[in-house]
Design an enzyme around this catalytic site. Structure first.
Site, PDB file in Angstrom:
ATOM      1  N   LYS A   1       0.849  -1.195   0.000  1.00  0.00           N
ATOM      2  CA  LYS A   1       0.000   0.000   0.000  1.00  0.00           C
ATOM      3  C   LYS A   1       0.877   1.235   0.000  1.00  0.00           C
ATOM      4  O   LYS A   1       1.990   1.213   0.526  1.00  0.00           O
ATOM      5  CB  LYS A   1      -0.941   0.041   1.209  1.00  0.00           C
ATOM      6  CG  LYS A   1      -0.330   0.656   2.465  1.00  0.00           C
ATOM      7  CD  LYS A   1      -1.354   0.978   3.536  1.00  0.00           C
ATOM      8  CE  LYS A   1      -2.284   2.092   3.156  1.00  0.00           C
ATOM      9  NZ  LYS A   1      -1.616   3.416   3.013  1.00  0.00           N
ATOM     10  N   ASN A   2       0.326   2.331  -0.592  1.00  0.00           N
ATOM     11  CA  ASN A   2       0.946   3.632  -0.413  1.00  0.00           C
ATOM     12  C   ASN A   2      -0.123   4.683  -0.158  1.00  0.00           C
ATOM     13  O   ASN A   2      -0.789   4.615   0.882  1.00  0.00           O
ATOM     14  CB  ASN A   2       1.936   3.988  -1.536  1.00  0.00           C
ATOM     15  CG  ASN A   2       1.375   3.970  -2.922  1.00  0.00           C
ATOM     16  OD1 ASN A   2       0.845   2.957  -3.381  1.00  0.00           O
ATOM     17  ND2 ASN A   2       1.505   5.072  -3.653  1.00  0.00           N
ATOM     18  N   ASP A   3      -0.361   5.619  -1.056  1.00  0.00           N
ATOM     19  CA  ASP A   3      -1.165   6.806  -0.741  1.00  0.00           C
ATOM     20  C   ASP A   3      -2.542   6.496  -0.147  1.00  0.00           C
ATOM     21  O   ASP A   3      -3.334   5.753  -0.739  1.00  0.00           O
ATOM     22  CB  ASP A   3      -1.396   7.633  -2.004  1.00  0.00           C
ATOM     23  CG  ASP A   3      -0.124   8.250  -2.538  1.00  0.00           C
ATOM     24  OD1 ASP A   3       0.946   7.996  -1.973  1.00  0.00           O
ATOM     25  OD2 ASP A   3      -0.211   8.986  -3.541  1.00  0.00           O
TER      26      ASP A   3
ATOM     27  N   TRP B   1      -4.697   5.924  -9.805  1.00  0.00           N
ATOM     28  CA  TRP B   1      -3.778   6.548  -8.873  1.00  0.00           C
ATOM     29  C   TRP B   1      -4.564   7.342  -7.834  1.00  0.00           C
ATOM     30  O   TRP B   1      -5.745   7.083  -7.613  1.00  0.00           O
ATOM     31  CB  TRP B   1      -2.795   7.442  -9.618  1.00  0.00           C
ATOM     32  CG  TRP B   1      -1.934   6.713 -10.626  1.00  0.00           C
ATOM     33  CD1 TRP B   1      -1.876   5.369 -10.846  1.00  0.00           C
ATOM     34  CD2 TRP B   1      -1.012   7.303 -11.551  1.00  0.00           C
ATOM     35  NE1 TRP B   1      -0.970   5.074 -11.842  1.00  0.00           N
ATOM     36  CE2 TRP B   1      -0.423   6.248 -12.290  1.00  0.00           C
ATOM     37  CE3 TRP B   1      -0.605   8.610 -11.823  1.00  0.00           C
ATOM     38  CZ2 TRP B   1       0.532   6.468 -13.282  1.00  0.00           C
ATOM     39  CZ3 TRP B   1       0.352   8.833 -12.810  1.00  0.00           C
ATOM     40  CH2 TRP B   1       0.917   7.771 -13.524  1.00  0.00           C
TER      41      TRP B   1
ATOM     42  N   ARG C   1      -1.793  15.839 -11.376  1.00  0.00           N
ATOM     43  CA  ARG C   1      -2.365  14.674 -10.702  1.00  0.00           C
ATOM     44  C   ARG C   1      -2.909  14.972  -9.297  1.00  0.00           C
ATOM     45  O   ARG C   1      -2.785  16.062  -8.776  1.00  0.00           O
ATOM     46  CB  ARG C   1      -1.305  13.581 -10.581  1.00  0.00           C
ATOM     47  CG  ARG C   1      -0.033  13.960  -9.833  1.00  0.00           C
ATOM     48  CD  ARG C   1       0.928  12.781  -9.775  1.00  0.00           C
ATOM     49  NE  ARG C   1       2.175  13.082  -9.096  1.00  0.00           N
ATOM     50  CZ  ARG C   1       3.264  13.526  -9.689  1.00  0.00           C
ATOM     51  NH1 ARG C   1       3.266  13.762 -10.992  1.00  0.00           N
ATOM     52  NH2 ARG C   1       4.370  13.746  -8.992  1.00  0.00           N
ATOM     53  N   ASP C   2      -3.502  13.935  -8.721  1.00  0.00           N
ATOM     54  CA  ASP C   2      -3.964  13.874  -7.329  1.00  0.00           C
ATOM     55  C   ASP C   2      -5.074  14.885  -7.023  1.00  0.00           C
ATOM     56  O   ASP C   2      -4.942  15.721  -6.112  1.00  0.00           O
ATOM     57  CB  ASP C   2      -2.795  14.098  -6.354  1.00  0.00           C
ATOM     58  CG  ASP C   2      -1.614  13.182  -6.617  1.00  0.00           C
ATOM     59  OD1 ASP C   2      -1.814  12.124  -7.235  1.00  0.00           O
ATOM     60  OD2 ASP C   2      -0.494  13.528  -6.204  1.00  0.00           O
TER      61      ASP C   2
ATOM     62  N   TRP D   1       9.849   7.332  -0.177  1.00  0.00           N
ATOM     63  CA  TRP D   1      10.167   6.728  -1.467  1.00  0.00           C
ATOM     64  C   TRP D   1      11.640   6.342  -1.597  1.00  0.00           C
ATOM     65  O   TRP D   1      11.976   5.411  -2.320  1.00  0.00           O
ATOM     66  CB  TRP D   1       9.764   7.663  -2.608  1.00  0.00           C
ATOM     67  CG  TRP D   1       8.284   7.650  -2.862  1.00  0.00           C
ATOM     68  CD1 TRP D   1       7.407   8.681  -2.718  1.00  0.00           C
ATOM     69  CD2 TRP D   1       7.513   6.526  -3.304  1.00  0.00           C
ATOM     70  NE1 TRP D   1       6.125   8.278  -3.034  1.00  0.00           N
ATOM     71  CE2 TRP D   1       6.165   6.963  -3.409  1.00  0.00           C
ATOM     72  CE3 TRP D   1       7.804   5.198  -3.625  1.00  0.00           C
ATOM     73  CZ2 TRP D   1       5.134   6.121  -3.821  1.00  0.00           C
ATOM     74  CZ3 TRP D   1       6.780   4.356  -4.030  1.00  0.00           C
ATOM     75  CH2 TRP D   1       5.467   4.817  -4.120  1.00  0.00           C
TER      76      TRP D   1
END
Length: 517
Positions: free
Chosen positions: A58-60, A118, A183-184, A320
């Site tokens: 998992k990340n964000d 994402w 993004r995001d 990261w």
């Protein structure tokens, strides 16, 4: 042999067989119980009370939303890790933000021609502005477009309470104008203007967009950042300070390494005029000074009538530079979140405001025992009889003259391995130093996190959360927090108080042992 004797022998034989079977059951039950106990107590780096991914990666985190009596949380997940790429949105729910239930994958990767999904955000469309029905859950996130892999924004929607989502279109709702980083998206409802607002990460800029229906977006303005690298995962919200003033806060994940600042969540207080954000001060503040608090999100207290007094926050606990260098991979998972925090806005005089953090109240429900020491004078070091690997420790420290003061936690029996938390008085900073224990950064660039501290006070209040593979330190009122990954030997459980260059007074030492109920 008479029939009567045969019958007696048969009865006796049957009884013996029954006894043997019963004994076998008892033995099997005992063996199974022992096996379960061995399994239960086997050393692990899986957190006892932090959210961890069930398996793989998992990340964000995506901003949680509250409906039907639960918080619904989505996060980036890779089922093919470490042998395959691409993220999807996995779903978890919680009633108290401490206990989580896995709800499996809600948006699988590679289900349309635009590849994997994402980061973005979800909203509840209570007014049916998008036409999917009142109460539909709408997600807008970045996907690498089939048109050359450009970062573009796509809409997915759910009509089954967020369990699964449907792709609205293979065409973006916000196309890339030619930017490398685009993004995001973070979506909020502007109550005053009665419209949707999007904050988007665009390199070193945060762009603002507006929409009436979540499907068509128009650019309104932008905010340029300085000296904090490429920004990601922007955040925009309104909150009321303790002096009654309503302020807007703009946040983003950023890298301030080049200017000696953290690589976590930068934020500014100011005003949002419906088109763009105007800061009170150009220099950002930071919600965390540790190495492992990235992709942070804030969200409303879903149970409170007053939505402006406080918010919650959580982030991905990793970095990261060494994200794939964790021993948890040997247990087939890699990914953990910080504890959920309560954040409030405090007035510091004039037009100065700052956010404070503290662990959520639900942490107290995980306490199963407490230890208390009223006062200890320390000149040198004193090892407590208390030990552990999953606890909250709180203490007040005061001094007259000294160089360095703090605690050595997760300490080994030979005193060689430990995590140091304290105040370096000589140079005026608080710190967490993981150089003397196992930690993920082989380069050893990121072993001691620091934050400015006013040593003229000659006292500090520390609130420290320790888990199997993490430490989070809240300094004084929580304006400063250090969140770091650590991987001590499971046998390292000691707690030592220390003072260098003078006597320190440790008062009201409370150790609360924590576990999931």
């Amino acid at each position: 042999m008479t029939d009567k004797k045969v019958y007696k022998y048969l009865v006796f034989f049957t009884i013996c067989l029954s006894l043997l079977a019963f004994i076998r059951i008892i033995i099997d039950h005992t063996d199974n119980r022992r096996k379960k106990e061995v399994t239960h107590y086997q050393p692990t780096y899986r957190a006892a009370y932090h959210f961890t991914v069930p398996d793989k990666w998992k990340n964000d985190p995506q901003r949680p939303i509250y409906f039907d009596g639960k918080y619904h949380y989505y996060y980036l997940y890779n089922r093919d890790y470490p042998n395959g790429n691409g993220t999807e949105w996995r779903h978890a729910t919680s009633k108290d933000l401490a206990h989580w239930k896995d709800e499996e994958v809600a948006i699988p990767k590679f289900t349309n021609k635009n590849g994997d999904v994402w980061s973005g955000s979800v909203v509840i469309d209570t007014k049916n502005t998008a036409g999917f029905g009142k109460g539909a859950i709408v997600a807008i996130m970045t996907q690498p477009s089939a048109d050359g892999g450009k970062q573009e924004q796509y809409l997915w929607y759910s009509t089954n309470k967020g369990k699964t989502f449907t792709s609205y279109s293979s065409q973006p709702v916000l196309a890339n104008p030619g930017a490398k980083d685009f993004r995001d998206p973070k979506i909020i409802w502007d109550r005053q203007a009665e419209k949707w607002v999007m904050a988007l990460a665009e390199g070193s800029k945060i762009g603002f967009y507006e929409s009436d229906n979540l499907k068509k977006w128009d650019y309104t303005g932008g905010f340029l950042t300085e000296n904090i690298g490429v920004v990601e995962c922007p955040d925009l919200f309104q909150i009321r300070a303790n002096d009654g003033m309503y302020k807007w806060v703009l946040g983003t994940s950023a890298n301030g390494k080049s200017s000696g600042k953290p690589n976590t969540y930068a934020y500014w207080t100011g005003t949002y005029n419906g088109k763009e954000f105007v800061v009170d001060h150009s220099e950002p503040q930071w919600l965390d000074y540790g190495f492992d608090w990235y992709g942070g999100v804030t969200f409303e207290d879903g149970k409170a009538n007053d939505k402006f007094k406080r918010r919650y926050a959580l982030a991905w606990m990793n970095k990261w530079e060494y994200a794939n260098n964790t021993p948890t991979m040997e247990e087939d998972f890699n990914g953990m979140d910080s504890i959920v925090r309560e954040i409030e806005l405090k007035h510091a005089g004039s037009n100065e405001y700052y956010l404070t953090s503290k662990p959520i109240e639900a942490i107290n429900d995980l306490v199963y025992s407490k230890d208390y020491i009223k006062k200890m004078n320390v000149n040198g070091s004193e090892t407590l009889k208390i030990a552990g690997d999953t606890y909250e420790l709180e203490t007040e420290i005061s001094w007259s003259e000294l160089k360095n003061v703090g605690l050595r936690l997760r300490e080994s029996a030979d005193k060689d391995s430990h995590v140091d938390v304290g105040i370096f008085v000589e140079q005026g900073y608080s710190y967490v130093n993981r150089a003397f224990t196992k930690q993920p950064d082989n380069s050893r660039q990121y072993v001691e996190s620091k934050a400015p501290f006013d040593v003229s006070k000659k006292k500090v209040h520390l609130r420290i959360l320790v888990d199997k593979s993490s430490i989070e330190v809240f300094v004084d009122d929580g304006k400063v927090v250090h969140s770091n990954l650590i991987f001590p030997d499971p046998a390292d459980r000691g707690i030592t108080l220390f003072s260098d260059g003078g006597t320190a007074v440790f008062e009201n030492i409370i150790v609360k042992n924590l576990k999931m109920q």
